[in-house]
Design an enzyme around this catalytic site. Structure first.
Site: not given
Ligand code: ADP
Length: 392
Positions: A84, A205, A234, A277-278, A328, A378
């Site tokens: 990647r 991101g 960001r 973190d959401f 997801e 990916e």
């Molecule tokens: P990256 O951009 O680092 O690859 P990911 O695609 O793994 O990130 O996404 C990580 C983010 O997904 C976490 O910061 C979190 O905010 C969010 N996330 C994971 N599980 C949940 C959930 N059940 N509800 C809301 N947000 C979630």
């Protein structure tokens, strides 16, 4: 074909060995704290339990060496390596078979993504030197956005400077957008050439992409992955006038300023420091934290606006895809983003939307626009590209 997929980050190296026929993963793991002390190597192969060991990784070459030796020790055969690459710059609109020229170009465009391209190039160099019989393929996060139309990729800055310094919108998450849009066409049983898709990659991101007939025609990230939506930490897009105001007021230099924009902004700042973190934000909001609620609302509002904008850019939309960590997992955010889009033919099915981490159609049967949850992959995309290129 058995492909080792390598994802070298600024301080990590993650890998998977994927059989491109069965899509089975026979080994996977990660090297953490590369270039720092206190490194760990977590790995599993051939169905065994995951093990974590303390190993120091002074650089990325040591990390890939440890991974390749571990695969050998476990009898995991590999026939090619897919890498990647975060930034393909002004050279790469497609994945490529690595030779000296490709490696030199990856290094040449490294100033656009120094924390990523340099370690990635070091890993490739090690593989070429130590395993000269194994083919190496590079898959670029920016390649999917390479041929965006001029109106989408150009900045309103002096032309001579942009030409000379290759300033344009490069985008990000291209491999993810390409993978989920391909799956979307398969799931809908239609040729991708006939579909207008808005792909929402929402993680730590986030970027949104407009995909018309299988080609990306616009995306929310820009010259760097700082642009577009407010993200975990960001800022996303903002008025550059704020930079001058803040830098003068607090005597900041541009590195201080960018550190704030990259690491101390986004939903972390919007929530007044609650979290990037959401999940935490949704929980804090439930407990009455208004700013945490505002942070989530602003993110969702930004995604909704981009879906509308990209539908306008393409002259319609057949499908909206949600993917990555938030896309997801968060049923409530998906619902919130899609609500209000009924005017353009989006009708969600609340029950179908109550799903996590697996492929599903989450719009109502009579929704004009299909809304889908498609977990991104990916690594599989990189493995498939590697096999396709190696086999010619
Ligand atoms: P990256 O951009 O680092 O690859 P990911 O695609 O793994 O990130 O996404 C990580 C983010 O997904 C976490 O910061 C979190 O905010 C969010 N996330 C994971 N599980 C949940 C959930 N059940 N509800 C809301 N947000 C979630």
């Amino acid at each position: 074909m058995n492909v080792l997929v390598v994802n070298a980050g600024s301080s990590t190296l993650k890998y998977q060995v994927i059989d491109t026929k069965s899509h089975k993963v026979s080994a996977k793991g990660s090297c953490e704290r590369v270039c720092f002390t206190g490194g760990t190597f977590t790995h599993a192969a051939n169905g065994s339990k995951k093990v974590t060991e303390n190993i120091e990784f002074p650089d990325h070459k040591v990390a890939i060496e440890v991974v390749l030796k571990d695969l050998e020790a476990n009898g995991v055969k590999i026939e090619g390596i897919g890498h990647r690459i975060v930034q393909g710059g002004w050279y790469f609109g497609d994945s490529s078979l690595v030779d000296e020229d490709v490696l030199a170009k990856i290094r040449e465009v490294a100033p656009l993504a120094p924390l990523h391209n340099n370690p990635e190039a070091n890993v490739i160099e090690y593989c070429l030197e130590q395993y000269p019989d194994l083919p190496n393929v590079t898959v670029y996060d920016t390649a999917f956005h390479f041929n965006m139309p001029e109106v989408a990729k150009t900045y309103a800055l002096p032309k001579d400077v942009c030409d000379k310094l290759h300033i344009r919108k490069y985008g990000a998450h291209g491999t993810s957008h390409r993978y989920v849009s391909g799956r979307c066409a398969e799931l809908m049983g239609k040729p991708i050439e006939e579909l207008k898709i808005v792909s929402c990659h929402m993680g730590n991101g986030s970027s949104i992409a407009a995909i018309d007939g299988g080609k990306c025609v616009d995306t929310s990230m820009g010259f760097t992955p700082l642009a577009g939506l407010p993200m975990g930490t960001r800022s996303g897009d903002l008025d550059a006038g704020i930079l001058q105001y803040l830098m003068n007021k607090y005597q900041l230099n541009i590195d201080d300023m960018l550190n704030i924009l990259n690491k101390k902004s986004g939903v972390l700042a919007l929530s007044d420091g609650v979290s990037s973190d959401f999940r935490d934000l949704e929980n804090a909001h439930k407990e009455g934290n208004e700013r945490a609620g505002l942070a989530v609302d602003m993110f969702n509002y930004g995604v909704k606006k981009l879906i509308g904008a990209y539908a306008a850019a393409m002259g319609g939309v057949d499908a909206i895809i949600f993917t990555a960590g938030v896309g997801e997992n968060s049923a409530s955010q998906r619902l919130d983003i899609a609500s209000g889009l009924e005017f353009m033919g989006v009708k969600m099915d609340a029950e179908a939307n109550n799903v996590r981490g697996k492929e599903a159609v989450i719009s109502a049967a009579d929704s004009k626009v299909k809304v889908l949850l498609i977990p991104t992959n990916e690594e599989l995309m990189i493995a498939m590209d590697t096999a396709a290129i190696v086999k010619g």
